[in-house]
Design an enzyme around this catalytic site. Structure first.
Site, PDB file in Angstrom:
ATOM      1  N   CYS A 122       0.801  -1.234   0.000  1.00  0.00           N
ATOM      2  CA  CYS A 122       0.000   0.000   0.000  1.00  0.00           C
ATOM      3  C   CYS A 122       0.826   1.273   0.000  1.00  0.00           C
ATOM      4  O   CYS A 122       0.403   2.282  -0.540  1.00  0.00           O
ATOM      5  CB  CYS A 122      -1.010  -0.006   1.142  1.00  0.00           C
ATOM      6  SG  CYS A 122      -0.275   0.034   2.776  1.00  0.00           S
ATOM      7  N   LYS A 195      -5.568  -9.028  11.452  1.00  0.00           N
ATOM      8  CA  LYS A 195      -5.530  -7.576  11.241  1.00  0.00           C
ATOM      9  C   LYS A 195      -6.914  -7.126  10.799  1.00  0.00           C
ATOM     10  O   LYS A 195      -7.428  -7.577   9.779  1.00  0.00           O
ATOM     11  CB  LYS A 195      -4.493  -7.225  10.185  1.00  0.00           C
ATOM     12  CG  LYS A 195      -4.474  -5.737   9.853  1.00  0.00           C
ATOM     13  CD  LYS A 195      -3.342  -5.377   8.910  1.00  0.00           C
ATOM     14  CE  LYS A 195      -3.406  -3.900   8.533  1.00  0.00           C
ATOM     15  NZ  LYS A 195      -2.302  -3.504   7.663  1.00  0.00           N
ATOM     16  N   ARG A 205      -2.028   6.372   7.822  1.00  0.00           N
ATOM     17  CA  ARG A 205      -2.205   6.546   6.376  1.00  0.00           C
ATOM     18  C   ARG A 205      -1.830   7.949   5.947  1.00  0.00           C
ATOM     19  O   ARG A 205      -1.355   8.163   4.839  1.00  0.00           O
ATOM     20  CB  ARG A 205      -3.629   6.191   5.977  1.00  0.00           C
ATOM     21  CG  ARG A 205      -3.847   4.687   6.100  1.00  0.00           C
ATOM     22  CD  ARG A 205      -5.222   4.258   5.644  1.00  0.00           C
ATOM     23  NE  ARG A 205      -5.449   2.874   6.034  1.00  0.00           N
ATOM     24  CZ  ARG A 205      -6.628   2.271   5.978  1.00  0.00           C
ATOM     25  NH1 ARG A 205      -7.671   2.935   5.535  1.00  0.00           N
ATOM     26  NH2 ARG A 205      -6.742   1.011   6.347  1.00  0.00           N
ATOM     27  N   LYS A 248      -3.974  -6.948  15.562  1.00  0.00           N
ATOM     28  CA  LYS A 248      -3.889  -5.513  15.281  1.00  0.00           C
ATOM     29  C   LYS A 248      -5.244  -4.974  14.865  1.00  0.00           C
ATOM     30  O   LYS A 248      -5.887  -5.603  14.033  1.00  0.00           O
ATOM     31  CB  LYS A 248      -2.875  -5.306  14.148  1.00  0.00           C
ATOM     32  CG  LYS A 248      -2.754  -3.886  13.675  1.00  0.00           C
ATOM     33  CD  LYS A 248      -1.889  -3.831  12.454  1.00  0.00           C
ATOM     34  CE  LYS A 248      -1.847  -2.395  11.964  1.00  0.00           C
ATOM     35  NZ  LYS A 248      -1.177  -2.256  10.709  1.00  0.00           N
ATOM     36  N   TYR A 313       4.455   3.114  19.116  1.00  0.00           N
ATOM     37  CA  TYR A 313       5.130   4.392  18.860  1.00  0.00           C
ATOM     38  C   TYR A 313       5.555   5.058  20.161  1.00  0.00           C
ATOM     39  O   TYR A 313       6.377   5.968  20.152  1.00  0.00           O
ATOM     40  CB  TYR A 313       4.201   5.325  18.076  1.00  0.00           C
ATOM     41  CG  TYR A 313       3.689   4.698  16.791  1.00  0.00           C
ATOM     42  CD1 TYR A 313       4.510   4.619  15.678  1.00  0.00           C
ATOM     43  CD2 TYR A 313       2.406   4.157  16.712  1.00  0.00           C
ATOM     44  CE1 TYR A 313       4.058   4.027  14.505  1.00  0.00           C
ATOM     45  CE2 TYR A 313       1.950   3.560  15.547  1.00  0.00           C
ATOM     46  CZ  TYR A 313       2.774   3.499  14.446  1.00  0.00           C
ATOM     47  OH  TYR A 313       2.338   2.904  13.300  1.00  0.00           O
TER      48      TYR A 313
HETATM   49  C1  PBG Z   1       0.195  -1.384   5.769  1.00  0.00           C
HETATM   50  C2  PBG Z   1       0.059  -1.095   7.205  1.00  0.00           C
HETATM   51  C3  PBG Z   1      -0.862  -0.279   7.864  1.00  0.00           C
HETATM   52  C4  PBG Z   1      -0.495  -0.250   9.199  1.00  0.00           C
HETATM   53  C5  PBG Z   1       0.601  -1.070   9.329  1.00  0.00           C
HETATM   54  N1  PBG Z   1       0.923  -1.599   8.109  1.00  0.00           N
HETATM   55  C6  PBG Z   1      -1.985   0.539   7.323  1.00  0.00           C
HETATM   56  C7  PBG Z   1      -3.190  -0.090   6.813  1.00  0.00           C
HETATM   57  O1  PBG Z   1      -3.367  -1.296   6.796  1.00  0.00           O
HETATM   58  O2  PBG Z   1      -4.006   0.694   6.324  1.00  0.00           O
HETATM   59  C8  PBG Z   1      -1.162   0.553  10.276  1.00  0.00           C
HETATM   60  C9  PBG Z   1      -0.278   0.989  11.373  1.00  0.00           C
HETATM   61  C10 PBG Z   1      -0.851   2.001  12.290  1.00  0.00           C
HETATM   62  O3  PBG Z   1      -1.988   2.486  12.129  1.00  0.00           O
HETATM   63  O4  PBG Z   1      -0.132   2.350  13.231  1.00  0.00           O
HETATM   64  N2  PBG Z   1      -0.735  -2.266   5.260  1.00  0.00           N
END
Ligand code: PBG
Length: 326
Positions: A122, A195, A205, A248, A313
């Site tokens: 992405c 996820k 994003r 997640k 973070y």
């Molecule tokens: C990429 C990815 C994402 C996150 C981690 N890897 C974004 C998504 O899936 O839209 C989110 C991490 C965060 O919000 O801290 N696919």
């Protein structure tokens, strides 16, 4: 026995007693610190949606990684923003790509730090989806090959572990076989196994400019109300060869972490995502609550639910606060 013989408050009287009977402890080695490395910046650039975090140019990211290591954090997780995006995310496969260069820079400067890379499309696709598009939809099987090549490229740059976050079916197996075929048998896989399609990714994003340009991620990320399905996702990724299984986001999914902990005797990681981070930061900035207490309470809840590893973070701040406490 009950009251008045039994008085639970006896063991809450002093800080020493409370420490003695505390059931859950955070430790610096629980944490993975995510780092953003970008081809679009040539100086440390604040990420507006995530106060206190930065997009780093490659030549500065190793210093930030060393800083984390010196605080006692054992691992970083790298996310890259390329200068060039296209339909297939080809910038993610280049040996001199942003993440590949960052891995080399960090490994050269802090060889003892564990380096994990996010494996996904992405950040690299012009449409912002986590896979390639066919007939207006993300094409699962065509994406697997690209993810596998990306993982091998990260491993060859020196990554200790790859972390696929795309949610394509079968990607752990595809990545494991590609790594093994490329002689990267010691590169571990931390799979984003459960996820969810979450509004809590909003600030991230914005940071890496990866919002989908059409549609959303509901066709591949999990539906938030489901927990039995999460157990099947985790089981499938265990079978496919994942070394660490991730849930997640974390905070709104503590029940999923706890269920995974009860059900499978494997390493469970939890991702304290960008929205969880920025929510706490916003509350603290408005004076609604004490930041360190909020953060420690949230992260302790994730560990208490059963996570062995916490991606956060807040990691450098937390480690400093933990030292102050001792
Ligand atoms: C990429 C990815 C994402 C996150 C981690 N890897 C974004 C998504 O899936 O839209 C989110 C991490 C965060 O919000 O801290 N696919």
């Amino acid at each position: 026995m009950s009251f008045p013989e039994h008085r639970p408050r006896r063991l809450r009287r002093t800080e020493a007693l409370r420490r003695l009977v505390r059931e859950t402890h955070l430790h610096p080695s629980d944490f993975v610190y995510p780092l953003f490395v970008s081809e679009l910046v040539d100086a440390k650039s604040p990420i507006e949606s995530m106060p206190g975090l930065f997009n780093w140019p490659v030549d500065m990211v190793a210093d930030e990684a060393r800083h984390a290591f010196e605080l006692g954090i054992p691992a970083v997780l790298l996310f890259g923003t390329p200068a060039f995006k296209d339909a297939t995310g080809s910038a993610s496969l280049q040996d001199d790509g942003i993440v590949q260069r960052a891995v080399r820079a960090i490994k050269e400067s802090v060889p003892k730090l564990a380096v994990i890379t996010d494996v996904c499309l992405c950040e690299y696709t012009d449409h912002g989806h986590c896979g390639v598009i066919a007939d207006g939809d993300v094409d699962n099987d065509a994406t697997l090959e690209i993810l596998a090549r990306q993982a091998v490229s990260h491993a060859q740059a020196g990554a200790d572990m790859v972390a696929p976050s795309d949610m394509m079916d079968g990607r752990v197996e595809a990545i494991r076989s590609a790594l093994d075929a490329a002689d990267c048998v010691n590169t571990a896989i931390m799979s984003y196994a459960a996820k969810y399609c979450s509004a809590f990714y909003g600030p991230f994003r914005q940071a890496v400019d990866s919002a989908p340009q059409f549609g959303d991620r509901r066709g591949y990320q999990m539906d938030p109300p489901n927990v039995r399905e999460a157990m099947r996702e985790i089981e499938q990724d265990i079978d496919e060869g994942a070394d660490i299984l991730m849930v997640k986001p974390a905070l709104a999914y503590l029940d999923v972490i706890a269920e995974a902990r009860r059900t499978y005797d494997v390493l469970i990681a939890a991702y304290n995502v960008s929205g969880e981070y920025s929510m706490v930061k916003a509350a603290a900035a408005q004076g609604l609550a004490d930041e360190s207490r909020l953060v420690l309470e949230v992260l302790t809840s994730i560990k208490r639910a059963g996570a062995d590893i916490i991606v956060s973070y807040h990691a450098p701040d937390v480690v400093r606060w933990l030292k102050d406490e001792m």
